[in-house]
Motif scaffolding. Structure first.
Motif, short mmCIF file in Angstrom:
data_model
loop_
_atom_site.label_atom_id
_atom_site.label_comp_id
_atom_site.label_asym_id
_atom_site.label_seq_id
_atom_site.Cartn_x
_atom_site.Cartn_y
_atom_site.Cartn_z
N SER A 100 -1.78 17.36 -22.19
CA SER A 100 -1.17 18.67 -21.65
C SER A 100 -0.09 18.89 -22.70
CB SER A 100 -0.64 18.12 -20.32
OG SER A 100 0.28 17.11 -20.35
N ARG A 103 -1.89 20.87 -25.63
CA ARG A 103 -2.33 22.02 -25.11
C ARG A 103 -1.06 23.09 -24.95
NH1 ARG A 103 -4.31 25.23 -20.56
NH2 ARG A 103 -6.71 25.35 -21.07
N ASN A 104 -0.16 22.76 -24.32
CA ASN A 104 1.04 23.90 -24.16
C ASN A 104 1.55 24.15 -25.46
OD1 ASN A 104 0.39 23.52 -21.28
ND2 ASN A 104 1.95 21.97 -21.24
N VAL A 164 -4.99 20.41 -16.37
CA VAL A 164 -3.99 21.54 -16.87
C VAL A 164 -4.48 22.98 -16.35
CG1 VAL A 164 -3.06 22.62 -19.02
CG2 VAL A 164 -3.58 20.09 -18.98
#
Length: 391
Positions: A100, A103-104, A164
């Motif tokens: 996560s 990815r963010n 997510v």
């Protein structure tokens, strides 16, 4: 910083105006202090200089950035500084981050590089999907507990994305496929339906956005700038356009066929046939709809459903014959035609069809070849048995 606050590294006096020309890390108030401090500073200075030279050589090397960095040994994410949760290991440099977090990080900066070594970051979602595909491919070649283990690993990779973004179509679609391969047909049906419903909803949103954009263009052309601005603001407030299946109609057709396959695994023949008929209606007169491979799967699926529901003539004369005409070499294309002919009492026709399956179908596929031989031998045995009884 003012010079008066810089102290000499040799005598601690303030206002040190000179510094080592090699490392530029230590300061002196005079050349005398620098000479007197050199024996003490020499090891550190040379060590730093060598490290700097090595770093510069590494950064200018022809290899990809990060390729020479040793793998990470800590269990801490370099972004959130917490214990790794669903870790992703970067193949180029070996550094690890929470899925996560990475990815963010990429969403915030699409061209982001590894925070540690500046190696190019892969698409983290695609990375997980690729790993899931690898485990899925392995699962399809094995059976038993090992197959289930590979499916669980694949599901874990896909779940990283869904945790997510639960609306990610690619991950949702792959999850449904994995469940089908794992033998959980009921869960696969639920997952495929959810994906199709989400795709339909996203498609409606896209259509609405296209209409608004067309209205805005018309307003600009008519000179109504206020209305055009209002419509464009509406689009901006709606956020990014949601994604739909890649490949358009072909992607949608492929998903529907997999849903039908899952329904067949559940022996829900009525639901499968209803879905097949909806595909045929969508196809209409477009004989190129979905491409030949997906069309062949459609005819084969319909043939099986007709056989399972006792509509043998429809199986033989309809989709069964169409499938064989499209590609007589495709694995399994003759099977339910032969079984339908047998069930309708025409053993001669069934043996002829099974013989063609042995002759034409995928000779490179030993499992399919063995299945066709077994079917043919069974039909011949039944013919011989019925002949001896008649005699």
């Amino acid at each position: 910083m003012s010079r008066e606050h810089i102290e000499c590294d040799a005598c601690d006096k303030p206002n040190a105006t000179k510094r080592c020309s090699n490392c530029k890390l230590v300061f002196y108030c005079s050349a005398k202090c620098q000479r007197s401090h050199w024996p003490q500073h020499k090891p550190d200075c040379r060590s730093f200089h060598q490290s700097l030279a090595a770093e510069l050589a590494y950064r200018t090397a022809p290899e990809a950035p990060g390729a020479q960095v040793p793998p990470q040994t800590t269990d801490t994410c370099g972004i959130c500084l917490e214990r790794l949760n669903q870790p992703v290991t970067l193949e180029g440099c070996g550094h690890m981050f929470c899925h996560s977090c990475l990815r963010n990080y990429q969403n915030f900066s699409p061209n982001a590089t590894c925070p540690f070594c500046r190696a190019q970051l892969p698409d983290v979602d695609q990375h997980s999907l690729d790993r899931a595909s690898m485990h899925t491919a392995r699962a399809q070649k094995i059976s038993g507990a090992e197959k289930q283990a590979q499916c669980e690993l694949a599901l874990a990779e896909v779940q990283k994305i869904l945790d997510v973004d639960p609306t990610d179509l690619r991950a949702g679609h792959m999850r449904a496929e994995i469940l089908l391969i794992a033998g959980d047909a009921e869960s696969a049906v639920t997952a495929f339906k959810a994906v199709l419903e989400l795709n339909s909803s996203n498609q409606n949103v896209q259509d609405e956005r296209r209409q608004i954009l067309a209205q805005a263009d018309a307003a600009f052309a008519a000179g109504d700038d206020d209305e055009a601005d209002r419509l464009m603001t509406m689009l901006e407030q709606g956020g990014a356009s949601p994604k739909v299946f890649a490949g358009g109609k072909q992607g949608l057709l492929e998903t529907k066929l997999k849903l039908a396959a899952a329904q067949q695994d559940m022996a829900d023949w009525e639901a499968a046939m209803e879905l097949y008929m909806s595909i045929v209606r969508d196809m209409g007169d477009d004989h190129t709809y979905g491409g030949p491979k997906l069309q062949l799967k459609l005819w084969m699926g319909m043939t099986r459903v007709f056989f399972e529901t006792g509509e043998y003539e429809r199986a033989i004369c309809g989709p069964g014959s169409m499938g064989i005409a499209m590609n007589r070499h495709y694995p399994g294309v003759h099977k339910y035609v032969a079984l339908s002919e047998k069930a309708s009492g025409d053993l001669t026709a069934a043996i002829r069809t099974a013989s063609r399956a042995v002759l034409y179908e995928a000779p490179w596929d030993p499992d399919n070849k063995a299945e066709n031989h077994a079917l043919l031998n069974d039909l011949i045995a039944q013919r011989d048995e019925s002949g001896s009884v008649t005699a």
